[in-house]
Design an enzyme around this catalytic site. Structure first.
Site, PDB file in Angstrom:
ATOM      1  N   SER A   1       0.822  -1.212   0.000  1.00 15.83           N
ATOM      2  CA  SER A   1       0.000   0.000   0.000  1.00 15.83           C
ATOM      3  C   SER A   1       0.856   1.262   0.000  1.00 15.83           C
ATOM      4  CB  SER A   1      -0.892   0.000   1.238  1.00 15.83           C
ATOM      5  OG  SER A   1      -0.077   0.001   2.393  1.00 15.83           O
TER       6      SER A   1
ATOM      7  N   GLY B   1      -5.105  -1.359   5.959  1.00 15.95           N
ATOM      8  CA  GLY B   1      -5.442  -2.016   7.227  1.00 15.95           C
ATOM      9  C   GLY B   1      -6.869  -1.860   7.688  1.00 15.95           C
TER      10      GLY B   1
ATOM     11  N   CYS C   1       3.049  -7.333   1.557  1.00 18.32           N
ATOM     12  CA  CYS C   1       2.105  -6.705   2.487  1.00 18.32           C
ATOM     13  C   CYS C   1       1.354  -7.831   3.196  1.00 18.32           C
ATOM     14  CB  CYS C   1       1.141  -5.838   1.679  1.00 18.32           C
ATOM     15  SG  CYS C   1      -0.254  -5.199   2.608  1.00 18.32           S
ATOM     16  N   ASN C   2       1.434  -7.832   4.524  1.00 11.61           N
ATOM     17  CA  ASN C   2       0.735  -8.884   5.282  1.00 11.61           C
ATOM     18  C   ASN C   2      -0.771  -8.800   5.087  1.00 11.61           C
ATOM     19  OD1 ASN C   2       2.705 -10.171   7.619  1.00 11.61           O
ATOM     20  ND2 ASN C   2       3.356  -8.163   6.947  1.00 11.61           N
TER      21      ASN C   2
ATOM     22  N   CYS D   1       3.424  -6.419   9.855  1.00 11.45           N
ATOM     23  CA  CYS D   1       3.047  -5.448   8.823  1.00 11.45           C
ATOM     24  C   CYS D   1       4.382  -4.996   8.243  1.00 11.45           C
ATOM     25  CB  CYS D   1       2.314  -4.262   9.442  1.00 11.45           C
ATOM     26  SG  CYS D   1       2.203  -2.813   8.354  1.00 11.45           S
TER      27      CYS D   1
ATOM     28  N   HIS E   1       5.413  -2.424   6.949  1.00 13.16           N
ATOM     29  CA  HIS E   1       5.867  -1.063   7.267  1.00 13.16           C
ATOM     30  C   HIS E   1       6.738  -1.043   8.537  1.00 13.16           C
ATOM     31  CE1 HIS E   1       2.900   0.360   4.382  1.00 13.16           C
ATOM     32  NE2 HIS E   1       3.233   1.615   4.616  1.00 13.16           N
TER      33      HIS E   1
HETATM   34  N1  DGL Z   1       2.299  -2.847   4.757  1.00 16.15           N
HETATM   35  C1  DGL Z   1       1.035  -3.429   4.930  1.00 16.15           C
HETATM   36  C2  DGL Z   1       1.067  -4.712   5.718  1.00 16.15           C
HETATM   37  O1  DGL Z   1       2.059  -5.390   5.694  1.00 16.15           O
HETATM   38  C3  DGL Z   1      -0.218  -2.647   5.111  1.00 16.15           C
HETATM   39  C4  DGL Z   1      -0.228  -1.287   5.635  1.00 16.15           C
HETATM   40  C5  DGL Z   1      -1.564  -0.619   5.430  1.00 16.15           C
HETATM   41  O2  DGL Z   1      -1.774  -0.098   4.342  1.00 16.15           O
HETATM   42  O3  DGL Z   1      -2.414  -0.650   6.345  1.00 16.15           O
HETATM   43  O4  DGL Z   1       0.106  -5.080   6.337  1.00 16.15           O
END
Ligand code: DGL
Length: 269
Positions: free
Chosen positions: A8, A40, A70-71, A180, A182
């Site tokens: 994202s 999310g 991305c999880n 996540c 990020h």
């Molecule tokens: N980086 C993402 C993850 O691994 C999602 C972050 C998001 O957009 O909420 O879940």
């Protein structure tokens, strides 16, 4: 050979950097779906159709595999994507298995977006591997989005991390799963709060190992031939929300000298 990597926002760059370190000869296309971020708190149906559109875009770019870095997108949409796209699709799931192995206090925290935290897939993974461990599932509705606004958001991010870590310490955890993509971007902040005795687990090495396995299986001649090449591949960065955030986004990329294009696309869903 070309690999499409998506998230994202900036989170998937934690995976992109590891792919780059391990297999520098691959061409990489990184797509940050900033228009639709944060994932999310979106509905599962919206994320599924969005991720399928991104898959179709990658297919149109002739990639050889897709990494859903991305999880949230993995736990919610990877099955839909695999049903639609014939390419190898590699996802990133909460790394609970290694966490349960290393924890001595048998208290493990899993920190994720709300959607991942409440997902059926996380429940399944935990019940598969937990044995006698106590699991503290925690989520933040804002942290990923705030990390995308780094460094302007530094103070807010630090406050959120402090609060989350305080709860983790009260729970007696000695292992934290960053679920996540990020969050590894600010791993140092977690480490500073939790101290040296807390293990912080993030999934990028495992994802790249899986990518290598799938490339070897699917391209048994082409991939080994690429590995013997000495030429470094290119990195193309694409946002779905214009170019305003591009400098901030690309600042997380370690091998910035290899960036050959910075683009924006409109993704219709
Ligand atoms: N980086 C993402 C993850 O691994 C999602 C972050 C998001 O957009 O909420 O879940």
């Amino acid at each position: 050979m070309k690999i499409g990597v998506m998230d994202s926002g900036a989170g998937g760059i934690t995976i992109l950097n590891t792919i780059r370190q391990k297999i520098p000869m691959l061409d990489l296309v990184y797509l940050a779906d900033e228009f639709f971020a944060p994932y999310g708190e979106r509905s599962p149906a919206d994320i599924q159709s969005r991720v399928v559109s991104i898959g179709c875009f990658f297919e149109s770019q002739n990639v050889d595999a897709i990494v859903v870095a991305c999880n949230t997108a993995t736990v919610i949409a990877i099955d839909a994507l695999r049903a639609r796209i014939a390419l190898p699709v590699i996802g990133v799931e909460p790394a609970v298995k290694p966490a349960f192995r290393v924890s001595k206090t048998r208290h493990v925290a899993v920190l994720a977006t709300p959607l991942t935290a409440h997902s059926q897939r996380l429940k399944e993974l935990i019940s598969l591997w937990r044995e006698d461990s106590n699991v503290h599932i925690m989520s933040s509705p804002t942290l990923a989005f705030d990390i995308d606004a780094w460094p302007q958001s530094k103070v807010v991010v630090e406050e959120t991390v402090k609060k989350l870590c305080l709860k983790m310490i009260e729970s007696g955890i000695d292992t934290l799963v960053l679920a996540c993509t990020h969050y590894p971007l600010i791993k140092k902040l977690f480490a500073a709060e939790l101290g040296p005795d807390c293990e912080i687990i993030e999934p990028s090495e495992g994802v790249v190992a899986q990518l290598v396995r799938r490339l070897n299986q699917t391209y048994p001649t082409k991939f080994p031939a690429l590995l013997s090449s000495v030429t470094k591949g290119s990195i193309e960065v694409i946002s779905t929300k214009g170019l305003d955030n591009m400098d901030r986004l690309t600042s997380w990329i370690e091998d910035r000298d290899s960036i050959t294009a910075k683009k924006s696309i409109n993704l219709s869903v």
